[in-house]
Scaffold this motif. Structure first.
Motif, PDB file in Angstrom:
ATOM      1  N   VAL A  19      24.800 -48.457 -31.853  1.00  0.00           N
ATOM      2  CA  VAL A  19      23.554 -48.318 -31.737  1.00  0.00           C
ATOM      3  C   VAL A  19      23.018 -47.660 -30.416  1.00  0.00           C
ATOM      4  O   VAL A  19      21.880 -46.881 -30.193  1.00  0.00           O
ATOM      5  CB  VAL A  19      23.001 -49.785 -31.489  1.00  0.00           C
ATOM      6  N   GLU A  20      23.937 -47.531 -29.424  1.00  0.00           N
ATOM      7  CA  GLU A  20      23.731 -46.848 -28.140  1.00  0.00           C
ATOM      8  C   GLU A  20      23.651 -45.448 -28.236  1.00  0.00           C
ATOM      9  O   GLU A  20      23.018 -44.635 -27.750  1.00  0.00           O
ATOM     10  CB  GLU A  20      24.786 -47.276 -27.011  1.00  0.00           C
ATOM     11  N   LEU A 107      15.953 -21.595  -9.752  1.00  0.00           N
ATOM     12  CA  LEU A 107      15.218 -22.351 -10.745  1.00  0.00           C
ATOM     13  C   LEU A 107      13.756 -21.813 -10.834  1.00  0.00           C
ATOM     14  O   LEU A 107      13.411 -20.780  -9.918  1.00  0.00           O
ATOM     15  CB  LEU A 107      15.001 -23.727 -10.045  1.00  0.00           C
ATOM     16  N   SER A 108      13.250 -21.890 -12.002  1.00  0.00           N
ATOM     17  CA  SER A 108      11.943 -21.184 -12.294  1.00  0.00           C
ATOM     18  C   SER A 108      11.005 -22.532 -12.060  1.00  0.00           C
ATOM     19  O   SER A 108      11.357 -23.610 -12.955  1.00  0.00           O
ATOM     20  CB  SER A 108      11.939 -20.740 -13.578  1.00  0.00           C
ATOM     21  N   PHE A 109      10.077 -22.340 -11.266  1.00  0.00           N
ATOM     22  CA  PHE A 109       8.949 -23.544 -11.097  1.00  0.00           C
ATOM     23  C   PHE A 109       7.845 -23.386 -11.689  1.00  0.00           C
ATOM     24  O   PHE A 109       7.241 -22.076 -12.072  1.00  0.00           O
ATOM     25  CB  PHE A 109       8.891 -23.669  -9.612  1.00  0.00           C
ATOM     26  N   PRO A 110       6.978 -24.306 -12.409  1.00  0.00           N
ATOM     27  CA  PRO A 110       7.435 -25.764 -12.397  1.00  0.00           C
ATOM     28  C   PRO A 110       8.795 -25.868 -12.973  1.00  0.00           C
ATOM     29  O   PRO A 110       8.993 -25.459 -14.105  1.00  0.00           O
ATOM     30  CB  PRO A 110       6.369 -26.444 -12.977  1.00  0.00           C
ATOM     31  N   PHE A 111       9.739 -26.655 -12.465  1.00  0.00           N
ATOM     32  CA  PHE A 111      11.086 -26.845 -13.120  1.00  0.00           C
ATOM     33  C   PHE A 111      11.099 -28.382 -13.836  1.00  0.00           C
ATOM     34  O   PHE A 111      10.808 -29.326 -13.187  1.00  0.00           O
ATOM     35  CB  PHE A 111      12.034 -26.885 -11.901  1.00  0.00           C
ATOM     36  N   ARG A 112      11.381 -28.419 -15.104  1.00  0.00           N
ATOM     37  CA  ARG A 112      11.417 -29.630 -15.733  1.00  0.00           C
ATOM     38  C   ARG A 112      12.972 -29.889 -16.176  1.00  0.00           C
ATOM     39  O   ARG A 112      13.587 -28.795 -16.263  1.00  0.00           O
ATOM     40  CB  ARG A 112      10.760 -29.099 -17.103  1.00  0.00           C
ATOM     41  N   ARG A 113      13.558 -30.838 -16.194  1.00  0.00           N
ATOM     42  CA  ARG A 113      14.760 -31.208 -16.490  1.00  0.00           C
ATOM     43  C   ARG A 113      14.732 -32.774 -17.167  1.00  0.00           C
ATOM     44  O   ARG A 113      14.130 -33.647 -16.928  1.00  0.00           O
ATOM     45  CB  ARG A 113      15.694 -31.167 -15.385  1.00  0.00           C
ATOM     46  N   HIS A 114      15.680 -33.054 -17.950  1.00  0.00           N
ATOM     47  CA  HIS A 114      16.062 -34.132 -18.132  1.00  0.00           C
ATOM     48  C   HIS A 114      17.823 -34.356 -18.018  1.00  0.00           C
ATOM     49  O   HIS A 114      18.241 -33.467 -17.835  1.00  0.00           O
ATOM     50  CB  HIS A 114      15.929 -34.660 -19.774  1.00  0.00           C
ATOM     51  N   GLN A 115      17.886 -35.768 -17.434  1.00  0.00           N
ATOM     52  CA  GLN A 115      19.312 -36.110 -17.015  1.00  0.00           C
ATOM     53  C   GLN A 115      19.755 -37.349 -17.815  1.00  0.00           C
ATOM     54  O   GLN A 115      18.868 -38.328 -17.570  1.00  0.00           O
ATOM     55  CB  GLN A 115      19.304 -36.224 -15.722  1.00  0.00           C
ATOM     56  N   ILE A 116      20.626 -37.489 -18.449  1.00  0.00           N
ATOM     57  CA  ILE A 116      21.092 -38.914 -18.941  1.00  0.00           C
ATOM     58  C   ILE A 116      22.631 -39.153 -18.430  1.00  0.00           C
ATOM     59  O   ILE A 116      23.494 -38.375 -18.706  1.00  0.00           O
ATOM     60  CB  ILE A 116      21.368 -38.880 -20.458  1.00  0.00           C
ATOM     61  N   GLN A 117      22.734 -39.940 -17.463  1.00  0.00           N
ATOM     62  CA  GLN A 117      23.918 -40.410 -16.568  1.00  0.00           C
ATOM     63  C   GLN A 117      24.057 -41.850 -16.265  1.00  0.00           C
ATOM     64  O   GLN A 117      23.284 -42.447 -16.407  1.00  0.00           O
ATOM     65  CB  GLN A 117      23.928 -39.474 -15.482  1.00  0.00           C
ATOM     66  N   LYS A 118      25.297 -42.127 -16.039  1.00  0.00           N
ATOM     67  CA  LYS A 118      25.706 -43.286 -15.356  1.00  0.00           C
ATOM     68  C   LYS A 118      25.072 -43.582 -13.852  1.00  0.00           C
ATOM     69  O   LYS A 118      25.105 -42.342 -13.199  1.00  0.00           O
ATOM     70  CB  LYS A 118      27.041 -43.665 -15.536  1.00  0.00           C
ATOM     71  N   VAL A 119      24.865 -44.661 -13.300  1.00  0.00           N
ATOM     72  CA  VAL A 119      24.387 -44.851 -12.092  1.00  0.00           C
ATOM     73  C   VAL A 119      25.036 -46.197 -11.714  1.00  0.00           C
ATOM     74  O   VAL A 119      25.521 -47.000 -12.585  1.00  0.00           O
ATOM     75  CB  VAL A 119      22.794 -44.889 -11.529  1.00  0.00           C
ATOM     76  N   ARG A 131      26.210 -53.255 -12.820  1.00  0.00           N
ATOM     77  CA  ARG A 131      26.458 -52.550 -11.644  1.00  0.00           C
ATOM     78  C   ARG A 131      26.760 -51.175 -12.136  1.00  0.00           C
ATOM     79  O   ARG A 131      26.949 -50.398 -11.118  1.00  0.00           O
ATOM     80  CB  ARG A 131      27.548 -53.403 -11.047  1.00  0.00           C
ATOM     81  N   GLU A 132      26.924 -51.076 -13.430  1.00  0.00           N
ATOM     82  CA  GLU A 132      27.161 -49.535 -13.926  1.00  0.00           C
ATOM     83  C   GLU A 132      26.229 -49.715 -15.123  1.00  0.00           C
ATOM     84  O   GLU A 132      26.525 -50.419 -15.984  1.00  0.00           O
ATOM     85  CB  GLU A 132      28.366 -49.284 -14.185  1.00  0.00           C
ATOM     86  N   PHE A 133      25.546 -48.537 -15.176  1.00  0.00           N
ATOM     87  CA  PHE A 133      24.481 -48.374 -16.155  1.00  0.00           C
ATOM     88  C   PHE A 133      24.166 -47.135 -16.434  1.00  0.00           C
ATOM     89  O   PHE A 133      24.238 -46.262 -15.663  1.00  0.00           O
ATOM     90  CB  PHE A 133      23.134 -49.686 -15.936  1.00  0.00           C
ATOM     91  N   THR A 134      23.302 -46.852 -17.606  1.00  0.00           N
ATOM     92  CA  THR A 134      22.935 -45.319 -17.944  1.00  0.00           C
ATOM     93  C   THR A 134      21.442 -45.361 -17.740  1.00  0.00           C
ATOM     94  O   THR A 134      20.826 -46.425 -18.476  1.00  0.00           O
ATOM     95  CB  THR A 134      23.425 -45.003 -19.363  1.00  0.00           C
ATOM     96  N   GLN A 135      20.967 -44.384 -17.247  1.00  0.00           N
ATOM     97  CA  GLN A 135      19.537 -43.771 -17.179  1.00  0.00           C
ATOM     98  C   GLN A 135      19.360 -42.696 -17.742  1.00  0.00           C
ATOM     99  O   GLN A 135      20.076 -41.683 -17.830  1.00  0.00           O
ATOM    100  CB  GLN A 135      18.915 -43.844 -15.595  1.00  0.00           C
ATOM    101  N   VAL A 333      18.268 -47.303 -20.044  1.00  0.00           N
ATOM    102  CA  VAL A 333      18.848 -47.163 -21.378  1.00  0.00           C
ATOM    103  C   VAL A 333      19.838 -48.816 -21.449  1.00  0.00           C
ATOM    104  O   VAL A 333      19.708 -49.585 -22.377  1.00  0.00           O
ATOM    105  CB  VAL A 333      19.714 -46.166 -21.722  1.00  0.00           C
ATOM    106  N   SER A 334      20.593 -48.626 -20.343  1.00  0.00           N
ATOM    107  CA  SER A 334      21.652 -49.939 -20.537  1.00  0.00           C
ATOM    108  C   SER A 334      20.922 -51.401 -20.413  1.00  0.00           C
ATOM    109  O   SER A 334      21.231 -52.386 -21.418  1.00  0.00           O
ATOM    110  CB  SER A 334      22.566 -50.008 -19.369  1.00  0.00           C
TER     111      SER A 334
END
Length: 471
Positions: A19-20, A107-119, A131-135, A333-334
């Motif tokens: 599911v995740e 970088l080329s501006f305007p700079f777009r990015r996506h980021q999927i990581q643990k925090v 205390r540990e989760f994904t954004q 996400v988490s």
């Protein structure tokens, strides 16, 4: 040593992980459809940066240290001097700001990015908070000035994400910080931040107590009533503009905020009808956001609070000479999955990616089964070879326990239709056969051409029947 779970650090079982992964795949693919390339930043940042402007010390930052030995040979943790100490990032915005400054020349501006990581955050674990989760974040940042149309783009991307996920209806609540700022200034309140902090408690303590606190903080009863009247305005169309105007307050900053929010809501009406609502009590990041702000709720589960939020910030990063304004939005996400899975609202159709279990007649013929599996995998059909050459009934039950819908019997195995045949059984036609173990149907098949129904090719994420949250 006894093994016990550590609270706040969730670990999913295989079916839950499916599911995740589905959510993460949909999020990533949608972000990329909108032209947001992926970046990944390191897990650690200097503690002074995490606790400085843009940081948030009350998130209980985790410090990072080497394990060392003292003179007596005992282990110790030593963070060293504060200026050199490292901590785990508690969101993805602080490391992104640093990333922009370090790489601005590339970088080329305007700079777009996506980021999927643990925090990581050292807060008290509770339902839906870890205390540990994904954004999963998207941001657009520019040099000096940022075009306002990007503020409308953020919720449109998020609306598309959630249209593709089996979560039911979601609503993005949108406000613009300039609306309350201009309104408060227009009625003679100079302490905008302090007033916002009190009004932001509406959902927790209710309007009566908010009014009491406003009066205690030095606002008049009339000013308090006006603040509450503004915060009560909510509309799915542009009618919020006239509702604010009807309160009889004028200020240039208020005009700017109303125009900006109207542009965002208009974009929602045009491209994502029903996904956005103008909600003038939304505040968010009182010392951080400067323009449009977003929060998101699942309809029927409002008590869960916001699981996706963000806004515009006019000073994401600065090197002293150049300022980089930006706008972004983040999906917890988490947090979302923890609630949906934990309450049994989402399930996977099986606990393995395998669509087919290839039976094994005996160890001498395992190579035949492996060749079948190789042919199927070459055409994108996930499969597993049976671990043991047990009776075919046991091999079928092995597949059933994992939710694998098909069992493949190579010609050498020859299962027949009995399902309980032992080694050396004979297939009906002398060729390979595949059995749908749900219906019992068994047919001749060729590994170079056979295709399962599309819905069986990959595990499906299913929305369980549930009642509306009344809490």
């Amino acid at each position: 040593m006894k093994i016990t779970p550590i609270s706040g650090f969730p670990e999913f079982l295989p079916a839950q992980r499916i599911v995740e992964q589905h959510f993460l795949d949909v999020i990533r693919e949608t972000f990329e459809l909108h032209g947001f390339p992926s970046i990944e930043t390191r897990a650690v940042e200097p503690l002074p940066r995490l606790m400085g402007k843009g940081g948030d010390a009350d998130k209980e930052i985790y410090g990072v240290s080497r394990l060392d030995r003292d003179d007596a040979g005992d282990f110790r943790l030593d963070l060293g001097a504060f200026d050199d100490a490292l901590g785990l990032h508690f969101d993805l915005t602080v490391p992104f700001a640093r990333y922009v400054l370090e790489n601005a020349g590339h970088l080329s501006f305007p700079f777009r990015r996506h980021q999927i990581q643990k925090v990581w955050r050292g807060e008290r674990p509770q339902e839906g908070r870890y205390r540990e989760f994904t954004q999963a974040d998207i941001d657009v940042v520019d040099v000096g000035e940022l075009a306002p149309h990007f503020e409308a783009e953020m919720p449109l991307v998020i609306a598309e994400v959630f249209r593709k996920l089996p979560v039911g209806r979601m609503v993005i609540q949108v406000n613009n910080r300039k609306i309350p700022e201009g309104f408060y200034l227009g009625i003679g309140i100079d302490d905008v931040g302090g007033t916002l902090r009190i009004v932001d408690k509406l959902d927790k303590i209710g309007p009566a107590k908010v009014k009491d606190q406003l009066v205690e903080a030095g606002r008049t009863a009339e000013q308090a009533d006006q603040c509450l009247a503004l915060a009560a305005i909510r509309s799915e169309d542009l009618s919020f503009v006239e509702q604010v105007r009807a309160l009889g307050v004028e200020h240039p900053t208020l005009d700017e905020g109303l125009d900006a929010l109207a542009a965002v809501i208009r974009a929602g009406l045009d491209h994502a009808p029903g996904a956005m609502v103008a909600d003038l009590k939304i505040a968010r990041g009182l010392d951080y956001y400067t323009g449009t702000v977003y929060e998101t709720q699942l309809v029927g589960h409002e008590s869960w609070g916001s699981f996706c939020s963000g806004g515009r910030y006019d000073s994401l990063a600065s090197d002293g000479k150049t300022t980089y304004p930006g706008v972004g939005i983040s999906i917890g996400v988490s947090r979302l999955l923890g609630l949906l899975i934990g309450k049994g609202l989402l399930v996977a159709s099986r606990s393995t990616p395998a669509c087919v279990l290839v039976a094994v007649n005996d160890e001498e013929s395992r190579a035949v089964s492996t060749r079948v599996a190789t042919e199927l995998r070459a055409r994108g059909i996930a499969c597993e070879v049976a671990p043991k050459p047990a009776k075919f009934g046991k091999q079928i039950r092995y597949a059933e326990r994992r939710g694998i819908p098909y069992v493949w019997f190579p010609a050498a195995a020859g299962a027949g239709d009995s399902g309980d045949s032992g080694s050396g059984g004979s297939g009906g036609s002398g060729g390979d056969q595949v059995k749908d173990i749900r219906s019992g149907d068994q047919v001749d098949a060729d590994a170079t051409t056979w295709e399962p129904p599309v819905q069986d090719l990959h595990p499906q994420v299913l929305r369980a029947e549930h009642t509306t949250d009344q809490s």
